[in-house]
Write a protein that holds these residues in place. Sequence first.
Motif, mmCIF file in Angstrom:
data_model
loop_
_atom_site.group_PDB
_atom_site.id
_atom_site.type_symbol
_atom_site.label_atom_id
_atom_site.label_comp_id
_atom_site.label_asym_id
_atom_site.label_seq_id
_atom_site.Cartn_x
_atom_site.Cartn_y
_atom_site.Cartn_z
ATOM 1 N N VAL A 79 57.138 27.503 57.266
ATOM 2 C CA VAL A 79 56.604 28.083 58.504
ATOM 3 C C VAL A 79 55.890 27.012 59.325
ATOM 4 O O VAL A 79 56.057 26.929 60.562
ATOM 5 N N CYS A 80 55.072 26.180 58.674
ATOM 6 C CA CYS A 80 54.332 25.126 59.374
ATOM 7 C C CYS A 80 55.271 24.110 60.015
ATOM 8 O O CYS A 80 55.028 23.640 61.140
ATOM 9 N N GLU A 81 56.328 23.765 59.316
ATOM 10 C CA GLU A 81 57.298 22.813 59.870
ATOM 11 C C GLU A 81 57.976 23.380 61.109
ATOM 12 O O GLU A 81 58.294 22.647 62.044
ATOM 13 N N GLY A 82 58.187 24.695 61.125
ATOM 14 C CA GLY A 82 58.802 25.317 62.296
ATOM 15 C C GLY A 82 57.939 25.184 63.538
ATOM 16 O O GLY A 82 58.462 25.126 64.664
ATOM 17 N N TRP A 83 56.626 25.138 63.365
ATOM 18 C CA TRP A 83 55.712 24.964 64.505
ATOM 19 C C TRP A 83 55.153 23.537 64.564
ATOM 20 O O TRP A 83 54.214 23.269 65.317
ATOM 21 N N GLN A 84 55.715 22.678 63.723
ATOM 22 C CA GLN A 84 55.323 21.262 63.693
ATOM 23 C C GLN A 84 53.820 21.105 63.419
ATOM 24 O O GLN A 84 53.118 20.358 64.090
ATOM 25 N N LEU A 85 53.340 21.831 62.424
ATOM 26 C CA LEU A 85 51.934 21.758 62.031
ATOM 27 C C LEU A 85 51.805 20.901 60.775
ATOM 28 O O LEU A 85 52.457 21.178 59.761
ATOM 29 N N PRO A 86 50.975 19.838 60.824
ATOM 30 C CA PRO A 86 50.822 18.985 59.630
ATOM 31 C C PRO A 86 49.892 19.650 58.598
ATOM 32 O O PRO A 86 49.251 20.661 58.871
ATOM 33 N N ASN A 87 49.843 19.048 57.434
ATOM 34 C CA ASN A 87 48.935 19.495 56.361
ATOM 35 C C ASN A 87 49.119 20.979 56.040
ATOM 36 O O ASN A 87 48.192 21.792 56.159
ATOM 37 N N HIS A 88 50.311 21.339 55.624
ATOM 38 C CA HIS A 88 50.604 22.752 55.360
ATOM 39 C C HIS A 88 49.706 23.347 54.271
ATOM 40 O O HIS A 88 49.508 24.562 54.207
ATOM 41 N N LEU B 196 60.709 35.393 63.893
ATOM 42 C CA LEU B 196 61.363 36.301 62.952
ATOM 43 C C LEU B 196 61.959 35.447 61.845
ATOM 44 O O LEU B 196 62.734 34.522 62.110
ATOM 45 N N MET B 197 61.593 35.727 60.623
ATOM 46 C CA MET B 197 62.033 34.894 59.503
ATOM 47 C C MET B 197 62.486 35.747 58.332
ATOM 48 O O MET B 197 62.081 36.904 58.196
ATOM 49 N N GLU B 198 63.338 35.143 57.527
ATOM 50 C CA GLU B 198 63.688 35.723 56.234
ATOM 51 C C GLU B 198 62.958 34.931 55.160
ATOM 52 O O GLU B 198 63.061 33.704 55.121
ATOM 53 N N ILE B 199 62.188 35.627 54.324
ATOM 54 C CA ILE B 199 61.478 34.920 53.252
ATOM 55 C C ILE B 199 62.036 35.368 51.906
ATOM 56 O O ILE B 199 62.352 36.529 51.709
ATOM 57 N N ASP B 200 62.175 34.397 51.035
ATOM 58 C CA ASP B 200 62.701 34.638 49.688
ATOM 59 C C ASP B 200 61.524 34.810 48.731
ATOM 60 O O ASP B 200 60.745 33.872 48.524
ATOM 61 N N GLN B 201 61.400 36.006 48.171
ATOM 62 C CA GLN B 201 60.278 36.292 47.277
ATOM 63 C C GLN B 201 60.353 35.516 45.969
ATOM 64 O O GLN B 201 59.377 35.478 45.213
ATOM 65 N N LYS B 202 61.505 34.897 45.698
ATOM 66 C CA LYS B 202 61.617 34.097 44.478
ATOM 67 C C LYS B 202 61.034 32.697 44.674
ATOM 68 O O LYS B 202 60.702 32.019 43.707
ATOM 69 N N LYS B 203 60.915 32.264 45.932
ATOM 70 C CA LYS B 203 60.369 30.938 46.218
ATOM 71 C C LYS B 203 58.846 30.962 46.111
ATOM 72 O O LYS B 203 58.218 31.982 46.394
ATOM 73 N N PRO B 204 58.227 29.844 45.725
ATOM 74 C CA PRO B 204 56.762 29.791 45.699
ATOM 75 C C PRO B 204 56.190 30.033 47.095
ATOM 76 O O PRO B 204 56.797 29.646 48.095
ATOM 77 N N LEU B 205 55.024 30.631 47.146
ATOM 78 C CA LEU B 205 54.395 30.943 48.430
ATOM 79 C C LEU B 205 54.090 29.668 49.208
ATOM 80 O O LEU B 205 54.210 29.638 50.445
ATOM 81 N N SER B 206 53.715 28.612 48.494
ATOM 82 C CA SER B 206 53.410 27.339 49.165
ATOM 83 C C SER B 206 54.635 26.783 49.883
ATOM 84 O O SER B 206 54.515 26.198 50.972
ATOM 85 N N ALA B 207 55.830 26.993 49.299
ATOM 86 C CA ALA B 207 57.055 26.511 49.941
ATOM 87 C C ALA B 207 57.349 27.300 51.217
ATOM 88 O O ALA B 207 57.803 26.731 52.222
ATOM 89 N N ILE B 208 57.074 28.597 51.189
ATOM 90 C CA ILE B 208 57.293 29.431 52.384
ATOM 91 C C ILE B 208 56.328 29.014 53.487
ATOM 92 O O ILE B 208 56.716 28.884 54.662
ATOM 93 N N ILE B 209 55.042 28.772 53.139
ATOM 94 C CA ILE B 209 54.052 28.342 54.132
ATOM 95 C C ILE B 209 54.434 26.989 54.718
ATOM 96 O O ILE B 209 54.316 26.762 55.932
ATOM 97 N N LYS B 210 54.937 26.073 53.883
ATOM 98 C CA LYS B 210 55.367 24.756 54.364
ATOM 99 C C LYS B 210 56.506 24.896 55.361
ATOM 100 O O LYS B 210 56.513 24.245 56.420
#
Length: 739
Positions: free
Chosen positions: A37-46, A21-35
């Motif tokens: 999310v990936c860091e939360g699951w420790q996934l490299p190469n976002h 469950l996350m809060e996403i800020d629509q003002k932030k770039p989509l790439s920053a939101i994906i990064k």
Amino acid sequence: MPPPADILKVAIEWPGAFPKLMEIDQKKPLSAIIKEVCEGWQLPNHETYALQNADSTNFYITEKNRNNIKNGSILRLTKSPGQMAMQLHERIQSSSLDVKLDALKDLANSSRDITFAQEFINLDGISLLTQMVESGTERYQKLQKMMKPCFGEMLSFTLTAFVELMDHGIVSWDTFSVAFIKKIASFVCKSSMDSAVLQRSLAILESMVLNSQDLYQKVAQEITIGQLMPHLQGTDQDIQTYTIAVINALFLKAPEEKRQFDENIVNIHDCPLTEMAHILAQKQLRSIILTNVIRGPKPINEEMAHQLYMLQVLTFNLLEDRMMTKMDPQDQAQRDIIFELRRIAFDVECESNSGSIEKRKSMYTRDYKKLGFINHVNPAVDFTQIPPGMLALDNMLYFARQHQDSYIRIVLENSSREDKHECPFGRSSIELTKMLCEILKVGELPSENCHDFHPMFFTHDRSFEEFFCICIQLLNKTWKEMRATSEDFNKVMQVVREQITRALTAKPNSLDQFKSRLQNLSYTEILKIRQSERMNQEDFQSRPIVELREKIQPEIMELIKQQRLNRLCEGTCFRKISSRRRQDKFWYCRLSPNHKVLHYGDLEESPQGEVPHDSLQDKLPVADIKAVVTGKDCPHMKEKGALKQNKEVLELAFSILYESDEYLNFIAPDKHEYCVWTDGLNALLGKEMTSEFTRSDLDTLLNMEMKLRLLDLENIQIPEAPPPIPKEPSNYDFVYDCN
């Protein structure tokens, strides 16, 4: 305190892990939101990941459509479109049948998303699919002998992916080879083919014809009517719909000379689809459509109704050439037709040498007058008017030959009446033919959104001629009922038009039903209907009444204006017109409650109810609107293409011009929505509302208000609440049985 509007609470899934469950800020770039999310699951190469909707569409989230995300949405972290396209591009070339089949299935699903489609097309994916179809057919046929389900599925998913990718309009249809067309045509021509493969193949052929004149020629050379007929005789209505759509597409794109009848073609099964007039005139094809489609076991769905309407319009448009051909008074072959009408009516042979020239001329003039021609000396002149031109003479000859008794009765019956009471057969036939062409819109292109086909026109090989024969007898009957004279000719024609149009609204299933319907619409019945309608539309013309109407009118106009603006606030779903109607794309537009901003955006499917403002990603301030243009003045109607010529689409088109030569183009779903939106936009700009619906609404509301204000209510107390409903009586013995 409520959270900011730009902060959304969503759930994000990742295979093999608990959703977050996350809060996403629509003002932030989509790439920053994906990064994040990936860091939360420790996934490299976002950068190799993306978000997509975790619903049936599985569409990717992009910067363009991210405003569609709502609070509570479920998203999925997945491979980026570029990564997914590369993987599928590689997997569909695998030597393992299982891997290949799974990859093609995934490709067919993913190709509906334009974001993925763009990436796959950039890898030259469409060329790969066409090569697989061209070179892989022999291998597929071997598989078919060993494992038929695998063959059908593999080819079906390949063609489905191809259709979905091409529907995005990224790649031109002109790029495909003759070998590919031949392969697709071969799937249609095979007697036993997987239904999904057949459906996709027919859809591809239809799109090829509609989108490329060059491909039309190649497709028309590959398919014959005999190869399409078996598909109409099945029970799958989707296959039947696609088959008729292919016939319609070929007919619509056929050059004029190819639409004309070719007498040299004898075998319909060998008839190329370029000879469209010959095909549509064939009893066998019409009979198959009537038996297996119109009178088939399944109710006709909306798309099938549209294709049947298209076929009906295109068939009647074959009459346009004769309708617009003037008669040459000096052409002996054409004049012989008039001699034939005279011979049948009066049972005389053309006298070659009997009597003097003056005597023969006098005899001809007398007979042509009895036949009801305007020009008694040279009736050929009557057929120089276009429309209806030679089509009227064709109808008269058909009536005289095929319904000889009725023809002779009408001619002799009228020739025995007084001059002023005779119904002129010749003049009536010419005007009636013109009227029928107007009613059936002969010569006009079919509408993109119409489903108005008439089953009775599929019950006879010469349906227009039979339609004329019924109507000319109706005209003669109505003339007698009205006790009309030559001065009443136009009045009679108006009544006959009303009789025909009212009978057609009942959609009779056969010409006999149409005839029965007309029997119930006698002149007396038409008078009763008119009287009833007149009583409901009382028109007050006295000066005090006119002054009262003028006083009330501004209030009513303001009421209409508010209604139009309220409808704009509710919004409307508009269809993006494409060459293939079955896979429609939609977009929605609505006005903000404060009437200051238009919100609009694309939709994946037709919505049920209103679409919220926050889900529409694009905005247009009303203050930026410069003008509203309609019809042929719209930018999208000036572009090259078939739509430009379609009169009905032209009547539903309007555009909003704003800023520096920017515009927002609309094609309304129907005339009512067109009037609502053009009225509403003009009201926003402070301009007059001029649509026909505004005039109709103004007239209706004014009449209602006038009747209310003119009620004699002096000394009558109007209750605040409605009176109570009385109890039911103990018995109904007082009821009188009229029978």
